[in-house]
Design a protein around this motif. Sequence first.
Motif, PDB file in Angstrom:
ATOM      1  N   ARG A  52      -0.876   8.005 -45.004  1.00 60.39           N
ATOM      2  CA  ARG A  52      -0.903   6.770 -45.795  1.00 60.39           C
ATOM      3  C   ARG A  52       0.427   6.079 -45.625  1.00 60.39           C
ATOM      4  NH1 ARG A  52       0.818   4.832 -50.903  1.00 60.39           N
ATOM      5  NH2 ARG A  52       2.040   6.740 -51.073  1.00 60.39           N
ATOM      6  N   GLN A  53       0.391   4.775 -45.504  1.00 65.47           N
ATOM      7  CA  GLN A  53       1.637   4.005 -45.487  1.00 65.47           C
ATOM      8  C   GLN A  53       1.605   3.062 -46.668  1.00 65.47           C
ATOM      9  OE1 GLN A  53       2.637   1.982 -41.787  1.00 65.47           O
ATOM     10  NE2 GLN A  53       4.748   2.607 -42.163  1.00 65.47           N
ATOM     11  N   GLY A  54       2.524   3.271 -47.597  1.00 62.46           N
ATOM     12  CA  GLY A  54       2.527   2.452 -48.816  1.00 62.46           C
ATOM     13  C   GLY A  54       3.725   1.544 -48.843  1.00 62.46           C
ATOM     14  N   ASP A  55       3.990   1.008 -50.022  1.00 64.77           N
ATOM     15  CA  ASP A  55       5.092   0.080 -50.189  1.00 64.77           C
ATOM     16  C   ASP A  55       6.379   0.897 -50.358  1.00 64.77           C
ATOM     17  OD1 ASP A  55       6.272  -2.302 -50.435  1.00 64.77           O
ATOM     18  OD2 ASP A  55       5.669  -2.680 -52.510  1.00 64.77           O
ATOM     19  N   GLY A  56       7.206   0.948 -49.317  1.00 68.27           N
ATOM     20  CA  GLY A  56       8.472   1.687 -49.390  1.00 68.27           C
ATOM     21  C   GLY A  56       8.318   3.182 -49.286  1.00 68.27           C
ATOM     22  N   GLU A  57       7.114   3.655 -48.957  1.00 67.64           N
ATOM     23  CA  GLU A  57       6.905   5.102 -48.872  1.00 67.64           C
ATOM     24  C   GLU A  57       5.780   5.415 -47.894  1.00 67.64           C
ATOM     25  OE1 GLU A  57       6.008   5.745 -53.075  1.00 67.64           O
ATOM     26  OE2 GLU A  57       3.857   5.797 -52.599  1.00 67.64           O
ATOM     27  N   PHE A  58       5.697   6.679 -47.515  1.00 67.24           N
ATOM     28  CA  PHE A  58       4.606   7.112 -46.643  1.00 67.24           C
ATOM     29  C   PHE A  58       4.232   8.549 -46.980  1.00 67.24           C
ATOM     30  CE2 PHE A  58       8.466   8.454 -44.505  1.00 67.24           C
ATOM     31  CZ  PHE A  58       8.150   9.700 -43.992  1.00 67.24           C
ATOM     32  N   ASP A  59       3.028   8.939 -46.556  1.00 66.41           N
ATOM     33  CA  ASP A  59       2.544  10.298 -46.819  1.00 66.41           C
ATOM     34  C   ASP A  59       2.341  11.056 -45.517  1.00 66.41           C
ATOM     35  OD1 ASP A  59       2.267   9.540 -49.466  1.00 66.41           O
ATOM     36  OD2 ASP A  59       0.062   9.523 -49.437  1.00 66.41           O
ATOM     37  N   ILE A  60       2.548  12.360 -45.591  1.00 63.74           N
ATOM     38  CA  ILE A  60       1.957  13.239 -44.597  1.00 63.74           C
ATOM     39  C   ILE A  60       1.144  14.279 -45.365  1.00 63.74           C
ATOM     40  CG2 ILE A  60       3.653  12.879 -42.767  1.00 63.74           C
ATOM     41  CD1 ILE A  60       5.040  15.363 -43.454  1.00 63.74           C
ATOM     42  N   THR A  61       0.067  14.731 -44.765  1.00 68.96           N
ATOM     43  CA  THR A  61      -0.835  15.678 -45.423  1.00 68.96           C
ATOM     44  C   THR A  61      -0.941  16.882 -44.507  1.00 68.96           C
ATOM     45  OG1 THR A  61      -2.006  13.894 -46.545  1.00 68.96           O
ATOM     46  CG2 THR A  61      -3.194  15.980 -46.298  1.00 68.96           C
ATOM     47  N   TYR A  62      -0.524  18.043 -45.018  1.00 73.17           N
ATOM     48  CA  TYR A  62      -0.433  19.208 -44.131  1.00 73.17           C
ATOM     49  C   TYR A  62      -1.159  20.409 -44.701  1.00 73.17           C
ATOM     50  CZ  TYR A  62       2.960  21.356 -47.270  1.00 73.17           C
ATOM     51  OH  TYR A  62       3.555  21.921 -48.369  1.00 73.17           O
TER      52      TYR A  62
END
Length: 254
Positions: A74-84
């Motif tokens: 996910r790419q959000g406002d000022g942040e991003f996710d990785i799912t592992y």
Amino acid sequence: MMSRASAKPAKFLRKVCQVEAVRGDDAQWWDRLPVYTLTFADPGGERMPCRIACGDVVKVVVPNYKPKSYSMSRQGDGEFDITYKYYPGGKCSGYLESLSIGDEIQCFAKGGKRRNDGGTHIGMVAFGVGITEVLPVATAQLTHSDVKRVKLIWATKTWGDCFWLDELERLKADERFEVVHVLSREDRDGCRRGRVTPELLKEELDEAWGVGTTVDRANVRLISIGTKAMMRDFNDMAYADLDYKYAANRLLED
Ligand SMILES: Cc1cc2nc3c(=O)[nH]c(=O)nc-3n(C[C@H](O)[C@H](O)[C@H](O)COP(=O)(O)OP(=O)(O)OC[C@H]3O[C@@H](n4cnc5c(N)ncnc54)[C@H](O)[C@@H]3O)c2cc1C
């Protein structure tokens, strides 16, 4: 695109458990490995140059080891996710598991694939945690008005290995989108039991869509994400058994 030399610190903001672990009888073995989503602040406040529509990855630099790839989920406002998925003893997933809120990782973006335009019927196979890359790509496909059908085939061991079910339901509101769950170790209503085989692909894609009759084969685009071995098997099925053409029919090109 950035390289290891330009890796930057990203602050760890939050963690969500997507799949709970199930320990096996053998203390060393886990029947179900847990899956977590980690959210990081954009390094230095700069948006990571990742195009999640094209499966770009975040390279996480593991201290005293090497950078390892994680799809940006996910790419959000000022942040991003990785799912592992956490593998006990795993070098990189173990490192991610060891992080505390507020820690910083060193990371950089990597990618470069392009969409092979012109597909109206998109067939996607996610093997296990490969969904982390497939779902953002599927979501992006639905933004193209020439796309008529997106079918996601998600192969997991059991229903308990599945996550992001709310997100899948939300996407299903678009009648072009369909999900087929294939469970290798569980019978469940509404899911197929077994593995991804040429017969299953033929039924779910060619026969369901009328490929070769109502749908031109040239308008089909395919993608699979999983381990290298799983993707090799998929390529054999799609580009040999089902006779699709790799150059013409793959969804993302290098
Ligand atoms: C382009 C790309 C994108 C990727 N994106 C993602 C992503 O989004 N999310 C993700 O999770 N991964 C992703 N991966 C995989 C990721 O890069 C790592 O390979 C993965 O996290 C494993 O690395 P590791 O260093 O933790 O494990 P390794 O050091 O390779 O070791 C895995 C260990 O787990 C053990 N193990 C396996 N199963 C069990 C079990 N049931 N019980 C006990 N032990 C077990 C093995 O025996 C082994 O010791 C991606 C890979 C690529 C190439």
